[in-house]
Design an enzyme around this catalytic site. Structure first.
Site, mmCIF file in Angstrom:
data_model
loop_
_atom_site.group_PDB
_atom_site.id
_atom_site.type_symbol
_atom_site.label_atom_id
_atom_site.label_comp_id
_atom_site.label_asym_id
_atom_site.label_seq_id
_atom_site.Cartn_x
_atom_site.Cartn_y
_atom_site.Cartn_z
ATOM 1 N N CYS A 50 0.843 -1.183 0.000
ATOM 2 C CA CYS A 50 0.000 0.000 0.000
ATOM 3 C C CYS A 50 0.885 1.242 0.000
ATOM 4 O O CYS A 50 1.797 1.363 0.818
ATOM 5 C CB CYS A 50 -0.909 -0.018 1.231
ATOM 6 S SG CYS A 50 -1.935 1.459 1.389
ATOM 7 N N CYS A 123 -8.581 -4.944 -10.085
ATOM 8 C CA CYS A 123 -8.201 -3.813 -10.928
ATOM 9 C C CYS A 123 -7.757 -2.694 -9.982
ATOM 10 O O CYS A 123 -8.579 -2.084 -9.305
ATOM 11 C CB CYS A 123 -9.410 -3.411 -11.761
ATOM 12 S SG CYS A 123 -9.093 -2.099 -12.935
#
Length: 143
Positions: A50, A123
């Site tokens: 992240c 995605c």
């Protein structure tokens, strides 16, 4: 729903994210297709983390070529990605977020016919990610 473990305020996020990272990770934005750093990035080993909190999200061998214009993964590291119903734009999709900080990653789609073990396509916005090279992903993350 309980807040994620890393629940910084918007001001705290603005201090560590670029304006575009903030727009996507914290305000659920989307980068333009085909523009992201990791769309055509296919390393043999490594970990995508992240961009907000550095939590490991995807392994390099989860990534596949989908042609959709964003990085695509068929699975995530167990427990790393949360799924939420997204009813924006007059349709129902499954939003995916970082379990650790709640940062918006993108959406997951099922049943599109890609030859993957899960029949899923995560995605993901490139700007929501950082990449760490190597088998264990222990090298320093690329910004």
């Amino acid at each position: 729903m309980a807040p994620p473990p890393d629940n910084r305020s918007d001001d705290e996020w603005r201090a560590v994210l670029s304006p575009e990272q903030f727009r996507i990770l914290r305000q659920k934005g989307t980068e333009r297709p085909g523009t992201g750093e990791y769309d055509s990035h296919y390393p043999s080993q490594g970990v995508y983390t992240c961009a907000g909190c550095n939590a490991p999200l995807y392994k390099a061998d989860h990534k596949f070529k989908s042609g959709c214009g964003w990085p695509a993964y068929f699975d995530s590291i167990p427990g790393a990605v949360a799924r939420h119903t997204d009813s924006s734009f007059g349709m129902e999709r499954t939003e995916i977020t970082c379990t650790n900080c709640g940062g918006h990653l993108g959406h997951v789609f099922k049943g599109e016919g890609y030859p993957t073990p899960t029949d899923e396509r995560h995605c993901v916005n490139s700007i929501s990610l950082k990449f760490t090279e190597g088998e264990g992903g222990s090298a320093k993350a690329k910004a």
